[in-house]
Design an enzyme around this catalytic site. Structure first.
Site, PDB file in Angstrom:
ATOM      1  N   SER A 143      -7.060   4.080  10.545  1.00 20.11           N
ATOM      2  CA  SER A 143      -7.581   2.583  10.296  1.00 20.11           C
ATOM      3  C   SER A 143      -6.191   1.668  10.112  1.00 20.11           C
ATOM      4  CB  SER A 143      -8.316   2.600   9.125  1.00 20.11           C
ATOM      5  OG  SER A 143      -8.973   1.267   8.941  1.00 20.11           O
ATOM      6  N   CYS A 190     -10.180   6.043   7.285  1.00 23.03           N
ATOM      7  CA  CYS A 190     -11.490   6.634   7.632  1.00 23.03           C
ATOM      8  C   CYS A 190     -11.366   8.209   7.330  1.00 23.03           C
ATOM      9  CB  CYS A 190     -11.520   6.471   9.176  1.00 23.03           C
ATOM     10  SG  CYS A 190     -13.201   7.000   9.846  1.00 23.03           S
ATOM     11  N   HIS A 244       2.203  -7.521   2.743  1.00 24.16           N
ATOM     12  CA  HIS A 244       2.550  -9.106   2.685  1.00 24.16           C
ATOM     13  C   HIS A 244       3.413  -9.283   1.552  1.00 24.16           C
ATOM     14  CE1 HIS A 244      -1.264  -9.263   5.279  1.00 24.16           C
ATOM     15  NE2 HIS A 244      -1.829  -8.521   4.351  1.00 24.16           N
TER      16      HIS A 244
END
Length: 129
Positions: free
Chosen positions: A68, A88, A73
């Site tokens: 995935s 996943c 950030h």
């Protein structure tokens, strides 16, 4: 869609400032961390943002995984970071690998305070509407 989604909000990070400002350095660390955990990197994008009146611009590092994704950030003016790891678990349970990635990245930033959340997504065999 069965998997584990981890998020962490890191506050008052005591790391060297380059981890909050250098998109390539942060991106390389994200890739290395994902690979060390046994996840398969299939793509990546690292981006730096311009400075604002509040201070230097932050960065975003996004790593696309076969399992995935991983995103980091930064907000250097707040010495803050948000981390997002989703794996996943259809072919295998990658939950421990996701947790290892989060722990390793948190260690880089050395936050004073952390808010962590974990969400189990899309249980197998769940009824669909």
């Amino acid at each position: 869609m069965h998997g584990l989604h981890l998020t962490a909000d890191l506050h008052d990070c005591r790391c060297e400032m380059h981890w909050l400002l250098d998109a390539e350095a942060l991106g390389a660390a994200c890739v290395k961390t994902a690979q060390a955990a046994g996840l398969q990197v299939v793509g990546k994008l690292f981006h730096g943002f311009p400075a604002t009146p509040q201070g230097p611009g932050g960065v975003t590092a996004t790593v696309l995984l076969a399992e995935s994704h991983l995103c980091a950030h930064t907000w250097p003016e707040q010495r803050g970071v948000t981390l997002d790891v989703y794996v996943c678990n259809i072919g295998a349970d990658h939950s421990r690998k996701a947790m290892a990635v989060m722990e390793a990245l948190e260690a880089i930033f050395m936050p004073t305070r952390v808010e962590r959340h974990a969400l189990k997504r899309g249980a197998l065999g769940a009824a669909t509407a």
